[in-house]
Design an enzyme around this catalytic site. Structure first.
Site, PDB file in Angstrom:
ATOM      1  N   ARG A 147       0.803  -1.217   0.000  1.00  0.00           N
ATOM      2  CA  ARG A 147       0.000   0.000   0.000  1.00  0.00           C
ATOM      3  C   ARG A 147       0.847   1.284   0.000  1.00  0.00           C
ATOM      4  NH1 ARG A 147      -5.065  -0.201   3.774  1.00  0.00           N
ATOM      5  NH2 ARG A 147      -3.426  -0.885   5.150  1.00  0.00           N
ATOM      6  N   ASP A 193       3.824 -24.011   3.486  1.00  0.00           N
ATOM      7  CA  ASP A 193       4.173 -24.326   4.862  1.00  0.00           C
ATOM      8  C   ASP A 193       5.688 -24.311   4.854  1.00  0.00           C
ATOM      9  OD1 ASP A 193       5.044 -25.665   7.191  1.00  0.00           O
ATOM     10  OD2 ASP A 193       3.025 -26.445   7.456  1.00  0.00           O
ATOM     11  N   HIS A 194       6.296 -23.276   5.423  1.00  0.00           N
ATOM     12  CA  HIS A 194       7.731 -23.112   5.186  1.00  0.00           C
ATOM     13  C   HIS A 194       8.558 -24.255   5.783  1.00  0.00           C
ATOM     14  CE1 HIS A 194       7.913 -21.268   9.224  1.00  0.00           C
ATOM     15  NE2 HIS A 194       9.201 -21.495   9.189  1.00  0.00           N
ATOM     16  N   HIS A 219       2.772 -26.709  10.647  1.00  0.00           N
ATOM     17  CA  HIS A 219       4.116 -27.282  10.618  1.00  0.00           C
ATOM     18  C   HIS A 219       4.207 -28.660  11.286  1.00  0.00           C
ATOM     19  CE1 HIS A 219       4.759 -23.232   9.498  1.00  0.00           C
ATOM     20  NE2 HIS A 219       4.927 -22.720  10.701  1.00  0.00           N
TER      21      HIS A 219
HETATM   22  C1  BG6 Z   1       5.691 -19.435  12.032  1.00  0.00           C
HETATM   23  C2  BG6 Z   1       4.945 -19.058  13.284  1.00  0.00           C
HETATM   24  O1  BG6 Z   1       4.836 -20.100  11.138  1.00  0.00           O
HETATM   25  O2  BG6 Z   1       6.776 -20.277  12.358  1.00  0.00           O
HETATM   26  C3  BG6 Z   1       5.875 -18.391  14.285  1.00  0.00           C
HETATM   27  O3  BG6 Z   1       3.883 -18.170  12.961  1.00  0.00           O
HETATM   28  C4  BG6 Z   1       7.085 -19.251  14.539  1.00  0.00           C
HETATM   29  O4  BG6 Z   1       5.197 -18.135  15.500  1.00  0.00           O
HETATM   30  C5  BG6 Z   1       7.735 -19.680  13.225  1.00  0.00           C
HETATM   31  O5  BG6 Z   1       8.012 -18.497  15.305  1.00  0.00           O
HETATM   32  C6  BG6 Z   1       8.824 -20.701  13.465  1.00  0.00           C
HETATM   33  O6  BG6 Z   1       9.541 -20.930  12.288  1.00  0.00           O
HETATM   34  P1  BG6 Z   1      11.040 -21.416  12.332  1.00  0.00           P
HETATM   35  O7  BG6 Z   1      11.397 -21.639  10.897  1.00  0.00           O
HETATM   36  O8  BG6 Z   1      11.839 -20.311  12.969  1.00  0.00           O
HETATM   37  O9  BG6 Z   1      11.055 -22.651  13.161  1.00  0.00           O
END
Ligand code: BG6
Length: 486
Positions: free
Chosen positions: A47, A174-175, A237
């Site tokens: 934005r 989902d990273h 996750h």
């Molecule tokens: C995110 C959550 O999806 O994953 C966060 O919203 C969390 O709360 C994070 O801290 C953790 O990711 P990673 O890769 O640091 O384990």
């Protein structure tokens, strides 16, 4: 399935925290290694009223901040910034999307779109994209969590997306699936003959999955307080990790087969409901305490008001199928725990009969530890004889058989999880993205737990910051004669 590489990446939420911390550094990493298509343009949008120059300056600062100095070659930084342009758009107003179509020009038919914005904007953004002709047959859409707050709201989001983007072109992120060790779990299970024959209730006693964080709210108070640990971490996750541990071998490593197997596991999770929440779940909220010797305030003080949101959750789950009959999966995650550590811990069964018992030796069952964070590590704990003449009896000791990931692949840079996911998005490979049926199965299980908490009036127990959650979390496993791996 479209497999042509995108010619432009359209990044929504380009001025946000995720873009600064993860997405721009990931894109830079791919660019510096020559992995992005040469012609790929990155069209950033948000934005704020910025122009190309001011956005490039902002992106340059983010890269400098989040990339190690030894990887920052000025000519690479410059050529990366040259790929960027910026178009200010209020995503809640579909009429403003024409400017994006104009910026995309002929590349609008070969776009990868990344929505790193609040879910409240998803629906308007998707309408805006469709209205501006930015949703053609070769356009892929990636969405960041949270995809809803329960099954119903997640369905609404999924329906709004599906009205414009068919499932094959919808890439739910989902990273955790972009993390190297998570993919390594598949290599370990299905690239070796060693484990799979005993990867079931016959060979495995129980599984533990821990994602421990030392951080607190990190300036995300309103999101987190509405979410809580079970929705923030378990719904996505941790259930993905569980599915990868428990799934049957897919016939191929491709999107359809891998996701078909994961969803079967997610649908086999035994519901935890109001009759079982009290025995199978524990929630907590951190009070004041200390992390690494430094005092930290209580959750409610960080938030500046009282709250019943859980910052810790421990669950005892079961996968009700033949393979996992009777094998508990203990899951726990929390903020302000003593250390940052994510791991999968698999305890195998004891030997059926110890030939060493009469010689005084005590055996421990084998264990496999797959550590995702803070560093990758895979080790198998085995019994070995302690050297000596054994005049006072035989002594056996648990010793690690270490995959030594850090040394075995010392020459390979560990990438940010998003590097893998962004590249897969650009190239059109959805294997490491989450399919709609998976997300919905995950929500269904989580909704059951949350409804159980609501029906039985469960509120989180306090734990001091810097400890492993409320003592009830220890009791959850001790009752079964199991200790959390610490
Ligand atoms: C995110 C959550 O999806 O994953 C966060 O919203 C969390 O709360 C994070 O801290 C953790 O990711 P990673 O890769 O640091 O384990």
């Amino acid at each position: 399935m479209p497999t042509t590489a995108a010619r432009a990446l359209l990044l929504f939420g380009a001025t946000g925290d995720l873009a600064h911390r993860m997405l721009l550094p990931s894109l830079f990493g791919l660019h510096a290694d020559g992995l992005l298509p040469a012609e790929l343009r990155i069209i950033a949008t948000a934005r704020s009223a910025l122009d190309d120059g001011s956005y490039r300056a902002e992106a340059g600062a983010a890269i400098e901040r989040f990339i190690d100095a030894d990887r920052l070659k000025p000519e690479q930084v410059q050529s990366f910034l040259d790929r960027l342009s910026y178009v200010p758009v209020d995503a809640s107003d579909p009429d403003q999307f024409g400017a994006l179509a104009e910026a995309a020009g002929p590349d609008k038919d070969a776009l990868a779109i990344f929505l790193s914005t609040a879910p409240s904007l998803f629906s308007a953004t998707i309408s805006g994209l469709a209205q501006a002709g930015l949703a053609g047959n070769n356009v892929r859409l990636a969405l960041e969590k949270p995809l809803g707050t329960d099954l119903e709201s997640s369905r609404e989001i999924n329906d709004a997306v599906a009205a414009v983007f068919p499932e094959q072109r919808t890439f739910r992120i989902d990273h955790y699936l972009g993390k190297e060790t998570v993919q390594n779990l598949l290599a370990l299970r299905f690239g070796n003959t060693l484990f799979e024959p005993m990867w079931d209730a016959g060979g495995i006693d129980h599984v533990q999955i821990t994602v421990a964080e030392t951080v607190g709210l990190e300036g995300r108070a309103s999101y987190y307080d509405d979410s809580g640990a079970v929705r923030d971490m378990v719904q996505n996750h941790m259930l993905q990790l569980l599915a990868l541990v428990a799934m049957e071998p897919p016939a191929q490593f491709n999107a359809a087969e891998v996701r078909d197997e994961k969803v079967k596991v997610l649908r086999s999770l035994r519901p935890i409901d109001q009759s079982t929440v009290s025995t199978n779940s524990v929630t907590g909220q951190y009070g004041a305490g200390a992390i690494d010797g430094a005092p930290v305030p209580a959750y409610a003080d960080e938030l500046e008001h009282a709250s019943t949101t859980e910052t810790f959750v421990a669950l005892k789950a079961h996968v009700d199928n033949w393979r996992w009959k009777g094998v508990p999966f203990y899951i726990r995650t929390g903020k302000r725990l003593p250390t940052r550590r994510s791991e999968i811990f698999i305890q195998f069964k004891e030997v059926p009969h110890s030939i060493f018992a009469s010689r005084g030796a005590v055996l421990a069952p084998n264990k496999l530890l797959i550590r995702l964070q803070p560093e990758e590590d895979i080790r198998l704990l085995m019994m070995a004889k302690q050297p000596g003449l054994d005049r006072d009896g035989i002594r056996l000791r648990e010793v690690p058989l270490d995959l030594g990931m850090a040394n075995a692949f010392a020459d390979v840079r560990r990438r940010i999880a998003y590097e893998r996911l962004i590249l897969d998005l650009i190239e059109g490979d959805p294997t490491l993205f989450v399919r709609r049926d998976e997300v919905e199965a995950q929500w269904e299980w989580i909704d059951g737990i949350r409804n159980g908490w609501a029906a039985t009036g469960v509120t989180p127990k306090q734990y001091a910051a810097g400890t492993w959650g409320p003592s009830a979390a220890i009791a959850l496993t001790e009752r079964d004669g199991v200790s959390w791996h610490e």
